[in-house]
Design an enzyme around this catalytic site. Structure first.
Site, mmCIF file in Angstrom:
data_model
loop_
_atom_site.group_PDB
_atom_site.id
_atom_site.type_symbol
_atom_site.label_atom_id
_atom_site.label_comp_id
_atom_site.label_asym_id
_atom_site.label_seq_id
_atom_site.Cartn_x
_atom_site.Cartn_y
_atom_site.Cartn_z
ATOM 1 N N GLU A 113 0.308 5.657 12.787
ATOM 2 C CA GLU A 113 -0.924 5.000 13.244
ATOM 3 C C GLU A 113 -0.774 3.486 13.364
ATOM 4 O O GLU A 113 -1.201 2.893 14.337
ATOM 5 C CB GLU A 113 -2.060 5.297 12.270
ATOM 6 C CG GLU A 113 -2.726 6.613 12.515
ATOM 7 C CD GLU A 113 -3.971 6.766 11.668
ATOM 8 O OE1 GLU A 113 -4.877 7.458 12.119
ATOM 9 O OE2 GLU A 113 -4.038 6.193 10.568
ATOM 10 N N ASP A 114 -0.197 2.864 12.356
ATOM 11 C CA ASP A 114 -0.164 1.405 12.301
ATOM 12 C C ASP A 114 0.999 0.778 13.056
ATOM 13 O O ASP A 114 0.937 -0.397 13.410
ATOM 14 C CB ASP A 114 -0.117 0.925 10.849
ATOM 15 C CG ASP A 114 -1.369 1.279 10.074
ATOM 16 O OD1 ASP A 114 -2.362 1.696 10.703
ATOM 17 O OD2 ASP A 114 -1.351 1.148 8.840
ATOM 18 N N HIS A 150 0.829 -1.218 0.000
ATOM 19 C CA HIS A 150 0.000 0.000 0.000
ATOM 20 C C HIS A 150 0.861 1.265 0.000
ATOM 21 O O HIS A 150 0.693 2.113 -0.890
ATOM 22 C CB HIS A 150 -0.987 -0.015 1.165
ATOM 23 C CG HIS A 150 -1.654 1.298 1.382
ATOM 24 N ND1 HIS A 150 -2.535 1.858 0.476
ATOM 25 C CD2 HIS A 150 -1.534 2.192 2.393
ATOM 26 C CE1 HIS A 150 -2.930 3.034 0.929
ATOM 27 N NE2 HIS A 150 -2.334 3.257 2.083
ATOM 28 N N HIS A 210 3.571 7.148 5.360
ATOM 29 C CA HIS A 210 2.335 7.765 5.834
ATOM 30 C C HIS A 210 1.542 6.943 6.849
ATOM 31 O O HIS A 210 0.722 7.505 7.569
ATOM 32 C CB HIS A 210 1.442 8.162 4.657
ATOM 33 C CG HIS A 210 0.694 7.045 4.017
ATOM 34 N ND1 HIS A 210 1.239 6.258 3.031
ATOM 35 C CD2 HIS A 210 -0.552 6.582 4.227
ATOM 36 C CE1 HIS A 210 0.339 5.370 2.657
ATOM 37 N NE2 HIS A 210 -0.753 5.540 3.368
#
Length: 94
Positions: free
Chosen positions: A65-66, A37, A61
């Site tokens: 968060e991940d 991704h 990016h």
């Protein structure tokens, strides 16, 4: 490689490799490694011929968060411009 200066390539490789390490062991619902991704996003950004910081931010990016990578770490490794872009993208998503 067709529009960015050659001296920017190591920076982009470092951003990609860092993102790949951060996303190691993560998979998409399709079963593909998650890094596909960010790679696709960076490819899209490159087709727009945006600068090296934007391409690096595209690779990175999702690491906040991940993967729990703090923005300060991105700033230390990749500079304030990349960290700012990543933070902005993260906030935009929310």
């Amino acid at each position: 490689a067709s529009y960015l200066p050659a001296e920017r390539r190591p920076f982009l490789r470092e951003a990609f490799e860092y993102a790949a390490i951060c996303h190691s062991g993560q998979f998409r619902k399709s079963g593909e490694p998650y890094i596909t991704h960010p790679l696709a996003v960076a490819e899209l950004v490159a087709t727009l011929e945006l600068d090296h910081n934007a391409v690096a931010a595209a690779f990175l990016h999702d690491v906040q968060e991940d993967c729990g990578i703090p923005n300060e770490e991105l700033q230390k490794r990749f500079g304030a411009d990349v960290a700012g872009l990543v933070e902005g993208l993260t906030k935009l998503d929310k």
